[in-house]
Enzyme design. Structure first.
Site, PDB file in Angstrom:
ATOM      1  N   GLY A 137       0.767  -1.240   0.000  1.00 42.10           N
ATOM      2  CA  GLY A 137       0.000   0.000   0.000  1.00 42.10           C
ATOM      3  C   GLY A 137       0.797   1.287   0.000  1.00 42.10           C
ATOM      4  O   GLY A 137       0.317   2.316   0.466  1.00 42.10           O
ATOM      5  N   ASN A 180       1.482   3.029  -2.604  1.00 39.59           N
ATOM      6  CA  ASN A 180       0.764   3.957  -3.502  1.00 39.59           C
ATOM      7  C   ASN A 180      -0.486   4.508  -2.824  1.00 39.59           C
ATOM      8  O   ASN A 180      -0.843   5.670  -3.029  1.00 39.59           O
ATOM      9  CB  ASN A 180       0.419   3.276  -4.828  1.00 39.59           C
ATOM     10  CG  ASN A 180       1.612   3.250  -5.762  1.00 39.59           C
ATOM     11  OD1 ASN A 180       2.007   4.291  -6.287  1.00 39.59           O
ATOM     12  ND2 ASN A 180       2.213   2.089  -5.928  1.00 39.59           N
ATOM     13  N   ASN A 234      -5.481   2.814 -12.975  1.00 41.63           N
ATOM     14  CA  ASN A 234      -4.491   1.870 -12.445  1.00 41.63           C
ATOM     15  C   ASN A 234      -3.099   2.469 -12.553  1.00 41.63           C
ATOM     16  O   ASN A 234      -2.830   3.260 -13.460  1.00 41.63           O
ATOM     17  CB  ASN A 234      -4.544   0.572 -13.263  1.00 41.63           C
ATOM     18  CG  ASN A 234      -3.536  -0.473 -12.784  1.00 41.63           C
ATOM     19  OD1 ASN A 234      -3.392  -0.711 -11.583  1.00 41.63           O
ATOM     20  ND2 ASN A 234      -2.832  -1.098 -13.723  1.00 41.63           N
ATOM     21  N   HIS A 265       0.802   1.257 -13.096  1.00 42.75           N
ATOM     22  CA  HIS A 265       1.592   0.094 -13.508  1.00 42.75           C
ATOM     23  C   HIS A 265       3.077   0.464 -13.489  1.00 42.75           C
ATOM     24  O   HIS A 265       3.449   1.533 -13.986  1.00 42.75           O
ATOM     25  CB  HIS A 265       1.165  -0.378 -14.905  1.00 42.75           C
ATOM     26  CG  HIS A 265       1.911  -1.589 -15.336  1.00 42.75           C
ATOM     27  ND1 HIS A 265       1.604  -2.852 -14.883  1.00 42.75           N
ATOM     28  CD2 HIS A 265       2.999  -1.735 -16.141  1.00 42.75           C
ATOM     29  CE1 HIS A 265       2.460  -3.723 -15.390  1.00 42.75           C
ATOM     30  NE2 HIS A 265       3.313  -3.075 -16.158  1.00 42.75           N
ATOM     31  N   ASP A 286      -3.860  -3.778 -18.677  1.00 41.54           N
ATOM     32  CA  ASP A 286      -2.909  -2.677 -18.928  1.00 41.54           C
ATOM     33  C   ASP A 286      -3.081  -2.055 -20.315  1.00 41.54           C
ATOM     34  O   ASP A 286      -2.152  -1.441 -20.850  1.00 41.54           O
ATOM     35  CB  ASP A 286      -1.446  -3.152 -18.746  1.00 41.54           C
ATOM     36  CG  ASP A 286      -1.172  -3.636 -17.335  1.00 41.54           C
ATOM     37  OD1 ASP A 286      -1.716  -3.050 -16.391  1.00 41.54           O
ATOM     38  OD2 ASP A 286      -0.414  -4.613 -17.187  1.00 41.54           O
ATOM     39  N   GLU A 346       5.935   6.463  -9.511  1.00 37.33           N
ATOM     40  CA  GLU A 346       4.576   6.075  -9.100  1.00 37.33           C
ATOM     41  C   GLU A 346       3.969   7.007  -8.049  1.00 37.33           C
ATOM     42  O   GLU A 346       2.840   7.461  -8.203  1.00 37.33           O
ATOM     43  CB  GLU A 346       4.579   4.651  -8.533  1.00 37.33           C
ATOM     44  CG  GLU A 346       4.944   3.607  -9.549  1.00 37.33           C
ATOM     45  CD  GLU A 346       4.802   2.198  -9.001  1.00 37.33           C
ATOM     46  OE1 GLU A 346       3.728   1.867  -8.492  1.00 37.33           O
ATOM     47  OE2 GLU A 346       5.768   1.420  -9.079  1.00 37.33           O
TER      48      GLU A 346
HETATM   49  C1  GAR Z   1       3.464  -1.091  -7.337  1.00 38.77           C
HETATM   50  O1  GAR Z   1       4.727  -1.050  -7.898  1.00 38.77           O
HETATM   51  C2  GAR Z   1       2.390  -1.099  -8.411  1.00 38.77           C
HETATM   52  O2  GAR Z   1       2.691  -0.282  -9.499  1.00 38.77           O
HETATM   53  C3  GAR Z   1       2.396  -2.538  -8.818  1.00 38.77           C
HETATM   54  O3  GAR Z   1       2.568  -3.261  -7.620  1.00 38.77           O
HETATM   55  C4  GAR Z   1       3.236  -2.450  -6.650  1.00 38.77           C
HETATM   56  C5  GAR Z   1       2.341  -2.321  -5.425  1.00 38.77           C
HETATM   57  O4  GAR Z   1       2.967  -1.631  -4.387  1.00 38.77           O
HETATM   58  N1  GAR Z   1       1.190  -2.883  -9.502  1.00 38.77           N
HETATM   59  C6  GAR Z   1       1.133  -3.770 -10.485  1.00 38.77           C
HETATM   60  O5  GAR Z   1       2.087  -4.404 -10.855  1.00 38.77           O
HETATM   61  C7  GAR Z   1      -0.245  -3.944 -11.101  1.00 38.77           C
HETATM   62  N2  GAR Z   1      -0.141  -4.609 -12.361  1.00 38.77           N
HETATM   63  P1  GAR Z   1       2.147  -0.930  -3.215  1.00 38.77           P
HETATM   64  O6  GAR Z   1       1.176  -1.969  -2.650  1.00 38.77           O
HETATM   65  O7  GAR Z   1       3.214  -0.587  -2.227  1.00 38.77           O
HETATM   66  O8  GAR Z   1       1.455   0.264  -3.773  1.00 38.77           O
END
Ligand code: GAR
Length: 197
Positions: free
Chosen positions: A14, A16, A110, A112, A153, A183
């Site tokens: 989490g 992001n 989303n 990515h 995506d 991100e």
């Molecule tokens: C992030 O890097 C996000 O972009 C990626 O997973 C991670 C989650 O981190 N998402 C994907 O790959 C979706 N296809 P977080 O839980 O710390 O935000």
């Protein structure tokens, strides 16, 4: 002006989600995170939501032993109950069916961790993306914020930011740099911009 009511869907750490919370707090944001929904009861993202007094819900297909359709219906019920206007997938590791995505055109966003259309689509998620980037030997990667449609995506790109790949990167060091430099910046900014409209 009333703030756009946002639901954030999560599966893991989490960070992001944290970036979205921090942005909402330190700016006069155009959005309000009303609920955090996780498909994983262990997700640390749920603690982040609780620490910030944001309502949480766990809707786990695995725990409930239900079909994809039933699982999506439960999520939709929750979104409707909370009058959600925008859905943000922030490290959400399940694929939503066309039945779900077609209900919310341009209402699901989303993040990515690559420069789409490189290193994306089915099977490219989390650390796996960075492993493939390093295997390919590219010198530049980054992150993309996009709308979600029926193609994994494959929806319209909203924002992108490039990040340098360094000689001695591991998937973990690269993931960290992509998060910090790309991100955590472009996701809240893009969400805020969409919520202005
Ligand atoms: C992030 O890097 C996000 O972009 C990626 O997973 C991670 C989650 O981190 N998402 C994907 O790959 C979706 N296809 P977080 O839980 O710390 O935000």
């Amino acid at each position: 002006m009333s703030k756009t009511r946002v639901a954030v869907l999560v599966s893991g750490g989490g960070t992001n989600l944290q970036a979205l919370i921090d942005y909402e707090k330190s700016n006069n944001a155009n959005y309000e995170i009303v609920i955090v929904i996780s498909n994983n009861k262990q997700a640390y993202a749920l603690q982040r939501a609780k620490q910030n007094e944001i309502e949480t819900a766990v809707i786990s297909r695995k725990d409930l032993q239900i079909s994809q359709k039933e699982w999506e219906e439960k999520i939709i019920n929750k979104l409707e109950e909370k009058n959600i206007e925008l859905i943000v997938l922030a490290g959400f590791m399940s694929i939503l069916s066309e039945k779900f995505t077609s209900k919310y055109p341009n209402k699901i966003v989303n993040v990515h961790p690559s420069l789409i259309p490189a290193f994306c689509g089915k099977g490219y998620y989390g650390l796996k993306v960075h492993e493939e980037v390093l295997k390919a030997g590219v010198k530049v990667t980054g992150a993309t914020v996009h709308f979600v449609n029926e193609i994994p995506d494959g929806g319209k790109i909203i924002a992108q930011k490039a990040v340098e790949v360094k000689e001695n990167d591991t998937p973990e060091t690269l993931q960290k740099r992509v998060m910090e430099e790309a991100e955590w910046k472009i996701l809240p900014e893009a969400v805020n911009e969409i919520c202005k409209k």
